[in-house]
Design an enzyme around this catalytic site. Sequence first.
Site, PDB file in Angstrom:
ATOM      1  N   THR A 141       0.944  -1.216   0.024  1.00  0.00           N
ATOM      2  CA  THR A 141      -0.136   0.176   0.016  1.00  0.00           C
ATOM      3  C   THR A 141       0.865   1.270  -0.104  1.00  0.00           C
ATOM      4  O   THR A 141       1.980   1.257   0.662  1.00  0.00           O
ATOM      5  CB  THR A 141      -0.999   0.021   1.089  1.00  0.00           C
ATOM      6  N   ASP A 142       0.310   2.202  -0.364  1.00  0.00           N
ATOM      7  CA  ASP A 142       0.778   3.478   0.048  1.00  0.00           C
ATOM      8  C   ASP A 142       0.501   3.742   1.284  1.00  0.00           C
ATOM      9  O   ASP A 142      -0.524   2.977   1.869  1.00  0.00           O
ATOM     10  CB  ASP A 142       0.183   4.719  -1.073  1.00  0.00           C
ATOM     11  N   TRP A 143       1.080   4.541   2.134  1.00  0.00           N
ATOM     12  CA  TRP A 143       0.763   4.634   3.364  1.00  0.00           C
ATOM     13  C   TRP A 143      -0.517   5.257   3.684  1.00  0.00           C
ATOM     14  O   TRP A 143      -0.897   6.356   3.582  1.00  0.00           O
ATOM     15  CB  TRP A 143       1.937   5.557   4.117  1.00  0.00           C
TER      16      TRP A 143
END
Length: 740
Positions: free
Chosen positions: A266-268
């Site tokens: 994931t992106d954060w």
Amino acid sequence: MNKKQFLMIGLLTVTCTCLKAQNDALPVYLDENQPIELRIKDALSRMTLEEKTRLSYAQGKFSSPGCPRLGIPELWMSDGPHGVRAEVNWNDWGYAGWTSDSCTAFPALTCLAASWNTELAGKYGKAIGEEARYREKDVLLGPGVNIYRTPLNGRNFEYMGEDPYLAAEMCVPYIQGVQSNKVAVCVKHYALNNQEVWRGHIDVQVSDRALREIYLPAFQAAVQRGHAWSIMGSYNKVRGVHATHNELLNNKILKGEWGFDGCVITDWGAAHDTYQAAMYGLDIEMGSYTNGLTSEAEFGYDDYYLGKNYLKMIKEGKIPMEVVNDKAARVLRLIFRTSMNSQKGFGSMNSEAHEQTAYEIASEGIVLLKNQSSKKKAALLPIVPEKYNRILVVGDNATRNLMLGGGSSELKVKRFVSPLEGLKKRLGNRIEYAQGYTAGRPIYGNAENIPQSVMDSLRNDAIEKAAKADLVIFIGGLNKNHYQDCEGGDRLSYGLPFGQDELIEGLVKANPNVVAVIVSGNAVEMPWNNQVPSIVQSWYLGSIGGDALADVMTGKVTPSGKLPFSYPVKLEDCPAHHFGQLSYPGDSIKEEYKEDILVGYRWYDTKKIAPLYPFGYGLSYTTFDYSKPAATSKTLTATDSLQISLKVRNSGTVIGKEIVQLYIGDEECTLLRPQKELKKFCKVELNPGEEKEITFSITPDDLKFFDDRQQKWTVEPGKFKAYIAASSADIRGTVQFEYK
């Protein structure tokens, strides 16, 4: 040997000794001589369900766990893609305050794309990979390959322009270079993350054709040719589902059609649902409940979507074990390729070689947009020092550290050479400086308000000094403050901020000898374009950027960069903005890509709208003559290839590099196609008077389009035209042929 490697080897030694005593044989998963898939299978057979699921979510801001019981180490990640970010605290976004985490800042990826030099892309990747390895990072979060759709996108400076072919060709060697250090790239942001406004929830509606022809090819090349080991899922939704756990993007296309065997990370803060994350292709979850920005104060890591709720759903039979094992296998594969790879070496940091690579990329990426001369007056560039007694440098970006700001790509550098410093090295005490305007502090948030009286005073001072100078060099543009080139917010307007347009016009009125240097990762409006005789597009050039810019401006290096995106005259000319708010930025919920496949020069060509500066455009201090191109055949069949050759000659007086571009246009098609599309390019260096032959090979794949009626790539029989060009608007020759 560094501390982490020493401890890891010690742990593995103890583990191997214990297990060998039990089994009288080295466990397969620890034996690097065994095939990696056999090692994965063996490790999975030894792991508990809890150990398998624990692989799939964070244990810190930039770390995910391994399996300590089996001696399988964790993964350590770092932001990129232009340098290795300074160390961040374990559980919040504050910097750790290390004294050993300064890096080499490489030029932004727009600059790399503007070099059109695939060999440099490989050197870039190898160098930044060495720095990541030295810092004991296993995953570098980059490169970014999202398509440049609008000049307002705050993160365009991290990407590689508007053309999918150029982005693909430049990202593949970068990926290979990074991963040669046994550091994984994490190619981002997959997919359709083309704006920062409402990035966490905007629902992108896009046709299958545009998805396949424009927005996915660079990711596909990263996977199938670059063999990327991880991919970062983006924040936005695609057709109603968040991209980071999107069945179409992850399961059907990425892991299905393309055969991706790595991890989707994931992106954060980009995960939103346990079941979807589990079933639709997410492998490692990072930064949840933080939106990528805040701390973990209210939630523990087990509260992540792939934490205890994931484990609970598995035990309830809602998620099949083949999904669990596939996810765990992908994380193990990444660990075996990186942190548990004994061949990974030690890397290096801030070396002369890295600085030289950064310099080469910067000097080859700078684009000369305009350099007007006349019978009475020579062009201002390159600067001949003896002609000028007083040279005035104006602008906040002449001295500003542009590695600060911009969001996650912010860098802490060991060395910073500003444009003013670089020019002073070459032009000495001829240089005088006036700030001209101020942009305030480099802050991540609302822009700092500067009193008008301060701006007026700075502008008036610069204009007064300009009237007394022999030459004026303006160095401005954007600067990675919020609402400029910065993560988390798009630009608010196409024009330059901080009163720079008014300042430039005042400088030209006071002194006609003005060189405007625009530092940005985006196109900007230029109402003063016709008044300023020389214009340079500079990018965020990294640690050694001041030296590179000065060398280009003084002629030590002949400029050879060409634009990786089009410069529209006005924002309304840009296709994303032509169709109104629903096309960009959307209605805050949904957005429709109404321009479809006509992105960038495809739009300007097909709709016959002249850009201010076209895609692929860039001037030189020398001139290049092209011969008439010739083809080996007038027909092409499904099993053939066709060669197109031409000669390029340096007809000027200095050494230079030319980027020869080949576009193909489909003259007859049952679906709309652009007038032409980039399919090949070659950067060639020539001495004065030297001539070289260039040959491009065309195959049926270069003619294909995605037919959404049949849901497949196809090519229809008919007439085609190959354009040999110096830019998308500068055609030097054409070749007609037929596909049968």
